[in-house]
Write a protein that holds these residues in place. Structure first.
Motif, mmCIF file in Angstrom:
data_model
loop_
_atom_site.group_PDB
_atom_site.id
_atom_site.type_symbol
_atom_site.label_atom_id
_atom_site.label_comp_id
_atom_site.label_asym_id
_atom_site.label_seq_id
_atom_site.Cartn_x
_atom_site.Cartn_y
_atom_site.Cartn_z
ATOM 1 N N GLY A 170 -5.718 -1.784 0.929
ATOM 2 C CA GLY A 170 -4.441 -0.383 0.680
ATOM 3 C C GLY A 170 -3.640 -1.388 -0.673
ATOM 4 N N GLU A 171 -3.903 -2.636 -0.206
ATOM 5 C CA GLU A 171 -2.839 -2.778 -1.035
ATOM 6 C C GLU A 171 -2.974 -2.973 -2.699
ATOM 7 N N THR A 197 -1.388 -7.961 -4.643
ATOM 8 C CA THR A 197 -1.147 -7.416 -3.251
ATOM 9 C C THR A 197 -0.365 -7.837 -2.917
ATOM 10 N N SER A 233 -3.429 0.451 -4.407
ATOM 11 C CA SER A 233 -1.646 0.569 -5.348
ATOM 12 C C SER A 233 -1.817 -0.963 -6.766
ATOM 13 N N THR A 249 -1.946 1.767 5.499
ATOM 14 C CA THR A 249 -1.952 0.723 6.678
ATOM 15 C C THR A 249 -2.429 1.033 7.553
ATOM 16 N N HIS A 293 -5.418 8.652 -3.239
ATOM 17 C CA HIS A 293 -5.345 7.757 -4.492
ATOM 18 C C HIS A 293 -6.113 8.832 -5.776
ATOM 19 N N ALA A 306 0.429 -1.257 -0.029
ATOM 20 C CA ALA A 306 0.255 -0.130 0.279
ATOM 21 C C ALA A 306 0.992 1.121 -0.360
#
Ligand code: ADP
Ligand code: ASP
Ligand code: MG
Length: 476
Positions: free
Chosen positions: A128-129, A193, A132, A47, A76, A42
């Motif tokens: 979070g991951e 992820t 991204s 996190t 984001h 992330a």
């Protein structure tokens, strides 16, 4: 598949649009040379933000939950705005909204329950991951790379220890070979992820804080990759944490065992369990700086010709020392120790170091502060009879301690090493509280007074001349 490279980008390396752009370029350059799979963390601090949001939700603080969700979406969306345009931007912003809504749904559930079930936490933090992975994939696609975002929940199969799961390698291997390998063979770039997985029956799990390194090594092993590159924000594994020791130097090579000892004793640069999946297949790992990709970084290999003596010093704050002491010599210290350890093993609190004295039959062990209550309750419950009858003194806890560890393959059999280390620490007038040395002789772990921890680290680093022997000085 020949020469597969797994690359992992950490939180700082994914922390902004600029950083994602660099990550994308590094992945693209590598893909021009060889097959690649990417694992992402992330964005930095995300996190923490997600976990904080769930805590606020549990406490019923709706205003804080909303404020955090706004921060999450804005960070984001801002990154997407810089990385993308046109229809690709619209689509990415839509995906941010969907993922934030998914997180919100779980946060609302937590708020309603007034409780954070570990399984729900694991499902929620993986957002979070996922955010991204989505952003890097969108950026790469825009630049002509056939990239595909993959939720590791579909690939990494784990046990059901939520928050700190362990991979089931055979099942993971089967999934990785079935789901990822065909993509890679087709010239595509999977962006997986980090941090998360799921049980065989699909319940979401996570691999512990900082677990994306571990995700990357799990996939590197499961895909029989020939190398793993871990991109971070320092030049590699250093002789000490550069935040504590400004003169710390980068180690050109370390062994799996040295890297693992450093990680287990607090060097945040690697998740402690990263090396385990790679040992059997002897897959080499590079720790590299995404801020200075031209620098060589540290190569982590099965064996090196190590110079004699210690190679690095690391430390861990946020720990507590728990001591048990019988009231009379008639009580068997060994039996007390056995019962206490059995109770601890049932709590899954990790004993970081342990020492005992045969004369007083006393013993003490070190745990992380966030596992202290669990550990203490378990030990007290297991020994309640002995404590109530005063066969044992009440359990003592010292929270003002820190762990310092000196690590090096070359320490084995080097006379006088411990003396030199203790002289350096005592010169700084820092109290040594307990000492533990594993039978491997690779590491000496020393519990010192918390307020002297950083000072002791610097003193040991200087005394052992670590900054002078390792190579070039790292630049953050
Ligand atoms: P990432 O987000 O890339 O996973 P981390 O923050 O988890 O990065 O780990 C990198 C940090 O680890 C560095 O910024 C550094 O401060 C810290 N660190 C602690 N000990 C060491 C060490 N011995 N060598 C290098 N870095 C270390
Ligand atoms: N994002 C996760 C964490 O902050 C995993 C990682 O960054 O490695 O713990
Ligand atoms: Mg990390």
């Amino acid at each position: 598949m020949k020469d597969l490279l797994v690359m992992k980008f950490g939180g700082t390396s994914m922390g902004s649009a600029d950083r994602i752009e660099v990550a994308g370029k590094l992945a693209r350059e590598a893909l021009a040379q060889r097959p690649v799979a990417v694992v992402v963390s992330a964005m930095s601090k995300v996190t923490d933000l997600l976990l904080d949001t769930l805590r606020r939700a549990e406490g019923g603080d709706n205003a804080a939950v909303e404020a955090n969700l706004k921060t999450l979406a804005e960070r984001h969306e801002a990154a997407c705005g810089k990385l993308l345009d046109g229809a690709a931007l619209d689509q990415a912003v839509g995906e941010v909204e969907t993922l934030v809504a998914e997180f919100r749904r779980i946060a609302n559930g937590v708020q309603m329950l007034g409780e954070r079930p570990p399984r729900a936490v694991d499902e929620a933090v993986a957002v979070g991951e996922r955010l991204s992975a989505m952003m890097l994939t969108a950026y790469l696609s825009r630049h002509g790379v056939r990239a595909k975002a993959i939720n590791a929940r579909e690939v990494i199969v784990t046990d059901a220890v939520f928050g700190n799961a362990t991979p089931l390698m055979d099942k993971t291997r089967e999934r990785a070979q079935r789901l990822l390998r065909p993509l890679i063979e087709d010239g595509m770039l999977p962006v997986v992820t980090g941090f998360n997985g799921a049980t065989a029956d699909g319940r979401p799990t996570t691999l512990g804080r900082g677990g994306s390194d571990f995700s990357a090594s799990i996939l590197a092993a499961a895909l029989d990759s020939s190398e793993l590159w871990i991109w971070t924000d320092v030049d590699g594994i250093m002789t000490a944490d550069p935040r504590i020791v400004p003169g710390a130097a980068v180690l050109a090579e370390v062994t799996y065992r040295e890297a693992a000892e450093l990680a287990y004793n607090g060097a945040k640069v690697l998740h402690p369990r990263t090396l385990a999946p790679l040992v059997e297949r002897k897959i080499p790992v590079w720790s590299k700086n995404s801020f200075a990709p031209e620098r060589p970084g540290t190569r982590i290999v099965p064996e090196v010709k190590a110079p004699p003596g210690p190679r690095a010093v690391t430390s861990m704050a946020g720990v507590a020392l728990v001591s048990l002491e019988p009231n009379s010599a008639e009580v068997s210290g060994t039996r007390i120790m056995g019962r206490a350890l059995e109770a601890l093993s049932a709590t899954s609190a990790e004993v970081l170091a342990m020492t005992s004295s045969s004369y007083q039959q006393s013993f003490c062990f070190l745990v992380r502060k966030d596992e202290l209550e669990r550990a203490r309750e378990a030990v007290e419950a297991a020994l309640s009879l002995e404590i109530n009858h005063e066969y044992i003194k009440p359990v003592e806890v010292n929270e003002n301690v820190g762990l310092l560890a000196v690590v090096g393959e070359g320490m084995r059999g080097k006379a006088g090493m411990a003396g030199e280390i203790f002289t350096a620490i005592s010169r700084e007038k820092v109290n040594v509280i307990a000492i533990a040395q594993g039978s491997s002789e690779l590491t000496i772990a020393i519990v010192v007074a918390r307020e002297g921890l950083d000072k002791a680290v610097r003193a040991v680093h200087q005394q052992c001349r670590m900054g002078e022997t390792a190579g070039y000085t790292g630049i953050k």
